[in-house]
Structure formats: C-alpha cells, structure tokens
Design an enzyme around this catalytic site. Structure first.
Site, PDB file in Angstrom:
ATOM      1  N   ARG A  82       0.817  -1.217   0.000  1.00 24.76           N
ATOM      2  CA  ARG A  82       0.000   0.000   0.000  1.00 24.76           C
ATOM      3  C   ARG A  82       0.849   1.264   0.000  1.00 24.76           C
ATOM      4  NH1 ARG A  82      -4.412  -1.945   4.457  1.00 24.76           N
ATOM      5  NH2 ARG A  82      -5.586  -3.381   3.146  1.00 24.76           N
ATOM      6  N   ARG A 132      -3.038   6.427  -0.365  1.00 24.45           N
ATOM      7  CA  ARG A 132      -3.502   6.521   1.013  1.00 24.45           C
ATOM      8  C   ARG A 132      -2.744   7.533   1.865  1.00 24.45           C
ATOM      9  NH1 ARG A 132      -6.138   1.540   3.771  1.00 24.45           N
ATOM     10  NH2 ARG A 132      -4.099   1.153   4.652  1.00 24.45           N
ATOM     11  N   ARG A 139      -6.690  11.875  -6.429  1.00 24.43           N
ATOM     12  CA  ARG A 139      -7.887  11.039  -6.376  1.00 24.43           C
ATOM     13  C   ARG A 139      -9.160  11.824  -6.084  1.00 24.43           C
ATOM     14  NH1 ARG A 139      -8.800   6.161  -4.186  1.00 24.43           N
ATOM     15  NH2 ARG A 139     -10.952   6.876  -4.422  1.00 24.43           N
ATOM     16  N   ASP A 159      -6.804  -2.836  -7.273  1.00 25.42           N
ATOM     17  CA  ASP A 159      -7.534  -3.399  -6.150  1.00 25.42           C
ATOM     18  C   ASP A 159      -7.842  -4.850  -6.476  1.00 25.42           C
ATOM     19  OD1 ASP A 159      -9.206  -2.422  -3.547  1.00 25.42           O
ATOM     20  OD2 ASP A 159     -10.285  -4.011  -4.599  1.00 25.42           O
ATOM     21  N   TYR A 219     -15.134 -12.455  -0.422  1.00 23.04           N
ATOM     22  CA  TYR A 219     -15.870 -11.242  -0.788  1.00 23.04           C
ATOM     23  C   TYR A 219     -17.144 -11.591  -1.548  1.00 23.04           C
ATOM     24  CZ  TYR A 219     -12.269  -7.894   0.634  1.00 23.04           C
ATOM     25  OH  TYR A 219     -11.404  -7.125   1.366  1.00 23.04           O
TER      26      TYR A 219
END
Length: 347
Positions: free
Chosen positions: A23, A27, A36, A72, A148
């Site tokens: 990551r 972020r 973003r 992702d 998921y």
C-alpha cells in the site's frame, strides 16, 4: 542494471536489502489524495493515466526498490462483469453475492481482452521506470476473492464462506477454481505488459485452520503460481494473520513468502521451504512511533532477515496506514539500505 529486489526474491546475493511497502501507492501520500479527489476507487484503478501516476508517486518520494501496481483485488471481478462497488469506509460490496451452485456456474470468466486498460497502465509505468526500478504486479488469491463474493463484502467471521466450504466442498472448489483462473489471467496480463514480479495476496486466509486451508484452498493458490511459472519471474505469497499457515502457504510455489508483523522472522524462516526468500515484517502501526524508538526495531528486523539462508526483502507486515507521516517510509528505506550494506559488507 541488476535489481536488488529481483535478486533478493531469487535468494541470490545482494549488496543491500531491497525495500518496498505494501500500500505504498496511495492513502498516506498527500499527492495521491489530491489526485484522487472526486474519483471513485474502481474508476481510478481503470484509468491508465491515474494508475501510472499513483504507482510512480512513492518511487519518486521514498526511493523504494520496487513499484507496486496500483489496483484493487476486486478489479478483475469487476472487469469480468461482477457488480461490485468499493464503498468508502466499508470496502468492496458485491451487489449479488455468490451463495449457490447456480451462482457459481453463472460467475463469468475473465478474458485478457476485458482489461486492455491494465496493459496500457503497465506499459505507461514501465516506460517511466525505464528499467531502473522493477514493477510488481499483483492479484487477490482465490480464497480471499471467494470470501468477498460469498459474504457480499468484508466479514469479521467469514461464516457464510466457511459454511459453503464445509457443506458443499465440491461447489466451493469449483468457485475457487474459477477464481484461480481469474487471478491468473489478471497477473498474466500484467507480466506480459512488463511487470517483472508479482504478489498473490490472501488477505483472509488467516481466518482458516491449517487443515481447512490445506484441504480446500492450497491447491487453488498453487494453480495460480503453476500457471504463471512459464514467465520465470520472482513471486511472493502473502497473507494476514497466517503464521500458522506459513508452512502450507510456502508450498504453493512462490519464490518468496511474505510474513505479517505477528510472526518473528526467525520463526518464519523455519516454516518455509528451503531456498525461499522472506519478505517482511515491520508493524505498520510502529511508523507512528518517534524515530528513536522506531529505528532500533527496523535494524533488528534487518539483522534477523539477513540471518535467513535465503533472500530477504524488507517490507511492512501489512499495508501502510492512511495517516502515516509520508516522510517516514523514505527514512526507513535509507536506514535499511545503510544498515544492511554494513552487515553484508562484514559477512
């Protein structure tokens, strides 16, 4: 130019320990948040211009030894036709969860023709990197994708997933087989476009017992590594809270095994296959500690990693946390390079 990262992942000698961060792309970086603004996560992941810039930002800022492809794990599901949305504060949400054999049969396959944007993104990134820094591709592992799909989103207990696994193992295996092919296609496209290594993330495997992992999951993760072996690139297998599974996960076929922050590297080294490299494993929360408290922790991990008979790549034991001071990862890179070069120079 020989890459320290690719060399270490192959357990070959290096002059210093390579560093990258899970990551690292996004972020915690203010330039990422600015870029973003107003763009949904999955939209950003399918925009080659944005993907390229976001992937390159930490390379410029931190001086890491590898770029990690910004994407992702649910992108290949979306590309195949699954109705999925990443809800801020929640994570991936599946509109129509997969709960029955009919649902599994209806799950679409992924074709390389479905993801031309991934090829374009990789090509843009590797052109900018110009051979100086390798790009790591990635995908979610079959079990994590299955969770998921079955749960309909993130889960604390994975009860629906485990219920299907236990009550209808044949259907569960069919689902994981499909997802293994989807993950394989997603990584294959990245490697064909120029990525030089890849990591398979099994975020939820740590919720399984070793027996269940070996009975129901290992063969499908193994199928991904086996299908991609012809690319002859280094690979990493990583899961969260998977200390009890490291020995099993190490048999899936990767050249390196990622270790989360809960497992001592010396212990991890005794659990993996001979000749495999280790990757890890600083606790991401420790990046919030004062530098004088953090630096000795980093040095200790480097020393333990270099005691391993295989290769060693420094990384966090999970992803960079969103509120991390963006100056800290770069300081870590500098320290790891310096300390490891000193240790290796004495050996």
């Amino acid at each position: 130019m020989t890459s320290p990262l690719l060399t270490a992942l192959r357990s070959e000698p290096v002059e210093h320990t390579p560093v990258w961060f899970m990551r690292q792309a996004g972020r915690s970086l203010p330039e990422y948040r600015k870029l973003r603004e107003g763009t949904a996560m999955l939209d950003a992941c399918r925009d080659p211009e944005l993907v390229s810039e976001i992937t390159l930002q930490p390379v410029r800022r931190h001086g890491v030894d590898a770029a990690i492809f910004f994407s992702d794990i649910v992108v290949p599901l979306q590309a195949a036709g699954v109705d999925v949305e990443i809800v801020p504060g929640t994570g991936p949400v599946i509109a129509e969860p997969v709960r029955s054999r009919a649902d599994i049969d209806a799950l679409p396959e992924l074709d390389a023709a479905d993801i031309p944007d991934i090829t374009e993104s990789i090509q843009r990134i590797t052109a900018e990197l110009d051979g100086a820094t390798p790009l790591i591709g990635f995908a979610g592992a079959p079990f994590t994708l299955a969770s998921y799909l079955i749960e309909g989103g993130p889960s604390k207990n994975h009860e629906k997933t485990k219920s299907l696994m236990a009550s209808d193992p044949e259907a569960f295996s069919t689902l994981l087989g499909k997802l293994a092919r989807i993950s394989t296609t997603f990584i294959d496209v990245q490697l064909r476009a120029g990525a030089e290594a890849f990591q398979l993330f099994d975020s939820w495997a740590g919720y399984l017992s070793r027996q269940d992992y070996e009975d129901h999951v290992l063969e499908h993760s193994t199928a991904v590594f086996s299908a991609l072996a012809g690319h002859e690139v280094p690979s990493i297998h990583f899961g969260v809270q998977t200390g009890e599974l490291l020995g099993s996960m190490s048999r899936a076929g990767s050249t390196a095994v990622g270790v989360d922050f809960r497992v001592d590297l010396a212990d991890a080294a005794t659990r993996i296959q001979p000749g495999q490299a280790l990757q890890g494993n600083l606790d991401p929360a420790l990046l919030f500690a004062p530098w004088e408290a953090l630096a000795p922790r980093i040095e200790a991990i480097v020393a333990k990693g270099l005691e391993h008979e295989g290769g060693f790549v420094f990384n966090l034991g999970h992803g960079v946390l969103p509120d991390t001071d963006p100056e800290v990862p770069g300081r870590i890179v500098d320290l790891v390079h310096r300390v490891s070069a000193e240790i290796l120079g004495r050996s």
